[in-house]
Design an enzyme around this catalytic site. Sequence first.
Site, short mmCIF file in Angstrom:
data_model
loop_
_atom_site.label_atom_id
_atom_site.label_comp_id
_atom_site.label_asym_id
_atom_site.label_seq_id
_atom_site.Cartn_x
_atom_site.Cartn_y
_atom_site.Cartn_z
N CYS A 385 0.79 -1.17 0.05
CA CYS A 385 -0.04 0.02 0.05
C CYS A 385 1.06 1.28 0.03
CB CYS A 385 -0.95 -0.23 1.10
SG CYS A 385 -2.38 0.74 0.83
N HIS A 510 -3.75 -5.30 0.45
CA HIS A 510 -3.20 -5.95 1.84
C HIS A 510 -3.12 -7.19 1.86
CE1 HIS A 510 -2.75 -1.78 3.93
NE2 HIS A 510 -3.86 -1.51 3.32
N GLU A 512 -1.30 -9.08 3.29
CA GLU A 512 -1.39 -9.64 4.80
C GLU A 512 -2.46 -10.22 5.38
OE1 GLU A 512 -0.82 -6.82 4.05
OE2 GLU A 512 -1.54 -5.13 5.53
#
Length: 543
Positions: A385, A510, A512
Amino acid sequence: MPKKQSKTNYIFITGGVISSLGKGISSASLGLLLQSRGYTVTVIKLDPYINVDPGTMSPLQHGEVFVTDDGAETDLDLGHYERFLGKSLTRDNNHTTGQVYFEVITKERQGKYLGKTVQVIPHITDEIKKRMLAFDDEFDFVIIEIGGTVGDIESLPFLEAQRQLNMEANHKTLNIHLTYVPYIKAAGEIKTKPTQHSVKTLMEYGIKPDILLCRTEQKLLKDVRAKIALFCMVDVDCVFEVLDAEKTIYEVPLMFSKDGLPDRILTKLGMEIRESDLNKWEKFVDKIKKPKHSVTIALVGKYTNLGDAYKSIIEAFVHAGSINDSKVVVKLVNSEKIEDNNVDEHLAEFDGILIGPGFGDRGIEGKIKAARYARENNVPFFGICLGMQCAVIEYARDICGLSNANSTEFSETPNKVIDFMDEQRKITDKGGTMRLGSYPCIIKPGTKAYEAYGNEYINERHRHRYEVNNDFRDLLQDNGMILSGLSPDRKLVEMMELPNHPWFIGVQFHPELKSRAVTGHPLFIQFIKAAVNHKLKKDKSKI
Ligand code: GLN
């Protein structure tokens, strides 16, 4: 007429004595254990603060904001639930006091309570119960974690709703209280008094615990358990010790399982005791505990005082490490400290560099320097990001010759290579107004991104207002940058990478947030693979 009996069993988890005892991990572990026995499970987190969601809170106060597929900004415990259960949750899995009051006050203004005085009991507690029962009859188990510590003023309405659900006959409930049993070194003794007091407080609210999970650094001997059981009115075989996991939180379910916690819960609720299948989980944990390699990764950001600010990234590294047979040592590097004359000093030791998400201009120039260092020194690089935005700014400045390239977020420059997304320009409210949640992305075949996913069509979660400015796309591409992932309408750049570099990828989303225990996330897996190779190469060149 009595209400129909629900198939759902409700397990409440409250916390006592102090915070940070690991209610989130305990809830997630129980969820996994019941699921591994063939039951359907979901987990709800109730947060006692007045913010409508954590989206407007500083990560340094609250830790990371976890975004769900449906675009809710939620508590980081939802990340634990998703990682342990291996499935996606929704906005119905996290509620705050702020949301509950917002709903009740909106209804009051609409005249839905005409003639009545609107009160905590029953109006607020009814609204809480409605949310607790949102998945009724859908799952075999709904685990409800109540945030805060018993005795806090803030969480009282949640506990009152729990008490009321305990009383209602049409569903089975079980109360678990996670408490702390300290060991006083000077006296050489384990102390049960804080737990007794916490349970006493709980009982004053009308809630009797069925099971106590006692967080402790020392083993609880039989007589200590007997004492806790006697004073807290629970069966002695319902007092469980929870020792610190030796190496990894992913061991907690295995510890619970060994101690017989899931079977005790099932017996108490009159549910069938079934065989569990934790084979893959055990292998995953085993590989975390006995890695062949070890790599050190720099996580460059400005929230370096609190690891929780990057919780999902740190966990994604654990997953990717296990899959690559490698320990991943993550060091938080404060980007505010990175200057022209000390980049080497801050970054030379690392086998990979990740620039994390973030907001605001503090430390931004240090992040841009870190991206340059990774590009020029062939160090595996992953920009997430804001991290990708920094990589694009760096490339525009150094390779495309726009020395004043920047983002609208930080500067008035004419060369805004990162700019507002169109729909974001007019928005003034800060809460819940970013581009949030899951969006599709189309990957260019033949790229490293494609190699990682093995698929052209992916979905990832977002949380941002800014994007690569399309006016600069040609310039970036003409100078060698590959825009490897685009939104299906081709209007938004979702991924970039650099050729002639071992592994340099930036993503606007994102990843993750979608990394799960056992399976990991394709980009993190490839990044760690590249870091392991980088390290092996470095070691070889030293010989
Ligand atoms: N501040 C940047 C944006 O809003 C990046 C956000 C992030 O890193 N999640 O676009």
